[in-house]
Motif scaffolding. Structure first.
Motif, short mmCIF file in Angstrom:
data_model
loop_
_atom_site.label_atom_id
_atom_site.label_comp_id
_atom_site.label_asym_id
_atom_site.label_seq_id
_atom_site.Cartn_x
_atom_site.Cartn_y
_atom_site.Cartn_z
N SER A 171 -3.17 -36.52 54.28
CA SER A 171 -3.55 -36.11 53.20
C SER A 171 -2.70 -35.80 51.88
O SER A 171 -1.83 -35.24 51.94
CB SER A 171 -4.44 -34.87 53.45
N ILE A 172 -3.14 -36.31 50.77
CA ILE A 172 -2.54 -36.09 49.33
C ILE A 172 -3.57 -35.87 48.64
O ILE A 172 -4.72 -36.23 48.51
CB ILE A 172 -1.65 -37.62 49.05
N GLY A 173 -3.15 -35.33 47.46
CA GLY A 173 -3.99 -35.12 46.26
C GLY A 173 -3.13 -34.91 45.06
O GLY A 173 -1.80 -35.03 44.94
N GLY A 174 -3.68 -34.60 43.94
CA GLY A 174 -2.99 -34.40 42.73
C GLY A 174 -2.79 -33.04 42.56
O GLY A 174 -3.84 -32.12 42.64
N LYS A 175 -1.83 -32.51 41.83
CA LYS A 175 -1.67 -31.19 41.42
C LYS A 175 -2.55 -30.71 40.21
O LYS A 175 -2.52 -31.63 39.27
CB LYS A 175 -0.10 -30.87 41.04
N GLU A 176 -3.57 -29.96 40.28
CA GLU A 176 -4.15 -29.60 39.26
C GLU A 176 -5.40 -30.69 39.06
O GLU A 176 -5.97 -30.91 37.92
CB GLU A 176 -3.70 -29.24 38.01
N MET A 177 -5.81 -31.54 40.09
CA MET A 177 -6.47 -32.56 40.05
C MET A 177 -7.43 -32.46 41.25
O MET A 177 -6.89 -32.36 42.43
CB MET A 177 -5.71 -33.95 39.88
N GLU A 178 -8.79 -32.49 41.23
CA GLU A 178 -9.64 -32.32 42.23
C GLU A 178 -9.60 -33.51 43.24
O GLU A 178 -9.09 -35.00 42.64
CB GLU A 178 -11.12 -32.22 41.77
N GLY A 179 -10.09 -33.58 44.25
CA GLY A 179 -10.03 -34.69 45.32
C GLY A 179 -8.79 -34.80 46.26
O GLY A 179 -7.69 -34.51 45.71
N CYS A 180 -8.97 -35.78 47.16
CA CYS A 180 -7.87 -36.13 47.86
C CYS A 180 -8.35 -37.36 48.76
O CYS A 180 -9.37 -37.73 48.81
CB CYS A 180 -7.38 -35.03 48.80
N PRO A 208 -5.93 -39.04 36.73
CA PRO A 208 -4.60 -39.48 36.78
C PRO A 208 -3.84 -39.67 35.54
O PRO A 208 -4.34 -40.32 34.65
CB PRO A 208 -4.78 -40.59 37.69
N GLU A 209 -2.52 -39.41 35.50
CA GLU A 209 -1.95 -39.80 34.39
C GLU A 209 -0.37 -39.97 34.89
O GLU A 209 0.00 -39.33 35.82
CB GLU A 209 -1.69 -38.61 33.32
N ILE A 210 0.34 -40.86 34.27
CA ILE A 210 1.46 -41.22 34.66
C ILE A 210 2.57 -39.66 34.43
O ILE A 210 2.43 -39.23 33.48
CB ILE A 210 2.39 -42.38 33.51
N GLY A 211 3.24 -39.54 35.27
CA GLY A 211 4.13 -38.45 35.41
C GLY A 211 3.53 -37.08 35.87
O GLY A 211 4.03 -36.10 36.30
N LYS A 212 2.29 -37.10 36.48
CA LYS A 212 1.62 -36.20 37.03
C LYS A 212 2.08 -35.94 38.41
O LYS A 212 2.34 -36.82 39.03
CB LYS A 212 0.05 -36.22 36.93
N SER A 213 2.13 -34.62 38.80
CA SER A 213 2.72 -34.20 40.10
C SER A 213 1.48 -34.53 41.36
O SER A 213 0.46 -34.57 41.01
CB SER A 213 3.12 -32.83 40.36
N VAL A 214 1.96 -34.96 42.36
CA VAL A 214 1.02 -35.38 43.59
C VAL A 214 1.60 -34.42 44.68
O VAL A 214 2.67 -34.03 44.78
CB VAL A 214 1.46 -36.69 44.21
N LYS A 230 5.48 -25.70 46.53
CA LYS A 230 6.15 -26.10 47.79
C LYS A 230 5.20 -27.55 48.29
O LYS A 230 5.82 -28.48 48.98
CB LYS A 230 6.16 -25.28 49.06
N THR A 231 4.28 -27.73 47.85
CA THR A 231 3.38 -28.83 48.21
C THR A 231 3.57 -30.19 47.58
O THR A 231 3.28 -31.47 48.10
CB THR A 231 1.80 -28.49 48.27
N ILE A 232 4.29 -30.05 46.36
CA ILE A 232 4.47 -31.21 45.49
C ILE A 232 5.68 -32.08 46.04
O ILE A 232 6.68 -31.78 46.69
CB ILE A 232 5.45 -30.70 44.25
N CYS A 233 5.18 -33.55 46.24
CA CYS A 233 5.86 -34.37 46.94
C CYS A 233 6.40 -35.39 46.06
O CYS A 233 7.37 -36.10 46.51
CB CYS A 233 5.29 -34.87 48.15
#
Length: 443
Positions: A171-180, A208-214, A230-233
């Motif tokens: 599972s992955i998602g975006g930091k401060e972005m809904e959904g995965c 999504p935007e270029i440079g946003k954390s996942v 800690k979840t940022i990869c």
């Protein structure tokens, strides 16, 4: 007229094909409440349906076909060639058309006829959008059946556990972005092979935007942790959601490249897989990730295809159309993607978006694409060809391979000559038809 529906919904005016009456159709994942105001002088009816609800016709066909009735491979190829010939034209003419498939039975109102046919899956059977023609009854002498069916992109808010190192299919998602969605295949930059990342679908991230954390897993799953950082990869480095020209075809692409800076895998590993799943699908432990299969054609229809996603784990299906057209609604149409089906049970579900789809040879796995989405019954999913996905991104990327020369359960990256994804060769049928190779469920 006003509608208030839970989650994504849409309304359209259509004509009842039998009674020539105006109908207002509503479609949504589910309904909270709906309020509709229509002028008393307008003779019309309301058609309301959640897209996840299987029709009785679909259930009857599934039960009748069961595990014993299927089309011979020669008939499947012949019918898919007819679909390939007409699908783009029909998709342009019929906004109600979602995708096309083949079937060994033709469904009539009260009975089923055993005959090879082409199936048109539409949003609502029996009514047609205003100013559009009825569906054809035959294509090149092949009978056409019309059934209800829906497609959706397979991202969802249903994250799984934290993985260190990262593995494909988690599972992955975006930091401060809904959904995965799911982590797809690992890649590295052609000019800097130490720059490792992974591919997934752009629609996995809501904004999504270029440079946003996942993050891995998504923040919805990890929200109770006191240190969510800690979840940022990694970060989104490149993405594309538009058609691209590849191998002489316009192919719909939905892909994002995430450059990772921690939890980087050093060995070829997968998440834990239940022993029963390994026994059912696989037989040996593959030695490494091999070169991708950049292009498939109709000669490969019937090939066994695997996918590994966070929602349904490891499943397999059969390659159908290699130039499928699919309509997810809301102007989300994709051309010339692969279609994979498993008639017995679910092949993919929401949450599998972006996961790696591959074939297995004796000692390697070869990626063919990324899972885009699937049908309402979850037995069919659609795949973005990996060659088009790689071409759509900058910088130039190559599939990251792992060797087990020094590691029995995985290994270090192979040399650059093994990972060159710039060639556009077609997978050879005799190579792909060999018995598939499994991998262990060990971490």
């Amino acid at each position: 007229m006003y509608s208030a529906c839970h989650l994504t919904s849409f309304c359209y005016g259509v004509v009842d094909s039998k009674n020539d009456q105006l109908v207002f159709g509503f479609r949504a994942e589910s309904f909270d409440r709906i309020h509709v105001t229509i002028s008393p002088s307008l003779k019309a009816s309301i058609d309301l349906k959640t897209i996840r609800k299987a029709t009785q016709e679909s259930k009857t066909v599934d039960v009748y076909i069961g595990n014993s009735l299927d089309l011979p491979l020669i008939d499947r190829k012949r019918l898919f060639n007819v679909i390939d010939k007409y699908s783009e034209e029909l998709m342009e003419k019929h906004s109600n058309l979602n995708w096309m498939d083949v079937s060994p039975v033709l469904s009539h109102q009260t009975w089923l006829e055993e005959t090879p046919c082409i199936v048109i899956y539409c949003s609502c059977k029996g009514i047609r959008p205003l100013d559009e023609e009825v569906f054809p009854r035959e294509l090149d002498g092949v009978k056409v059946d019309v059934r209800e069916g829906f497609c959706s992109l397979f991202s969802v808010t249903d994250p799984k556990e934290y993985n260190d190192p990262l593995r494909t299919g988690i599972s992955i998602g975006g930091k401060e972005m809904e959904g995965c969605g799911s982590l797809g295949t690992f890649v590295h930059e052609a000019e800097d092979k130490k720059s490792v990342g992974f591919l997934t679908c752009q629609h996995v991230f809501s904004s999504p935007e270029i440079g946003k954390s996942v993050v891995q897993p998504s923040l919805d799953h990890y929200k109770s942790n006191t240190d969510p950082e800690k979840t940022i990869c990694g970060k989104i480095r490149s993405m594309c959601m538009k058609p691209v020209e590849y191998n002489g075809k316009e192919i719909g692409v939905d892909v994002a490249y995430v450059a990772i800076d921690n939890r980087i895998p050093k060995e070829f590993e997968f998440p834990d897989i239940p022993e029963s799943m390994i026994t059912e699908h696989l037989q040996q432990n593959p030695r490494r990730m091999g070169q991708p299969i950049l292009h498939l054609d109709n000669n490969h229809i019937g090939l066994t295809i695997y996918k590994l996603g966070q929602a349904t784990g490891l499943t397999k299906g059969t390659l159908g159309a290699v130039r499928a057209l699919v309509n997810f609604g809301m102007d989300e149409r994709f051309k010339n993607v692969y279609q994979v089906s498993n008639k017995d049970k679910a092949a993919a579900e929401p949450g599998d978006s972006g996961c790696s789809v591959f074939i297995a040879n004796k000692n390697t796995l070869s990626v063919i694409g990324l899972l885009l989405g699937g049908t309402g019954d979850c037995k069919t999913f659609f795949v973005i060809p990996i060659g088009a996905a790689l071409q759509a991104l900058e910088p130039k990327l190559e599939i990251h391979e792992f060797s087990s020369v020094n590691h029995p359960h995985g290994g270090a990256c192979t040399s650059s000559s093994d990972t060159d994804a710039s060639t556009s060769e077609t997978a050879h049928p005799t190579q792909l038809s060999k018995s598939v190779s499994p991998f262990s469920g060990k971490k």
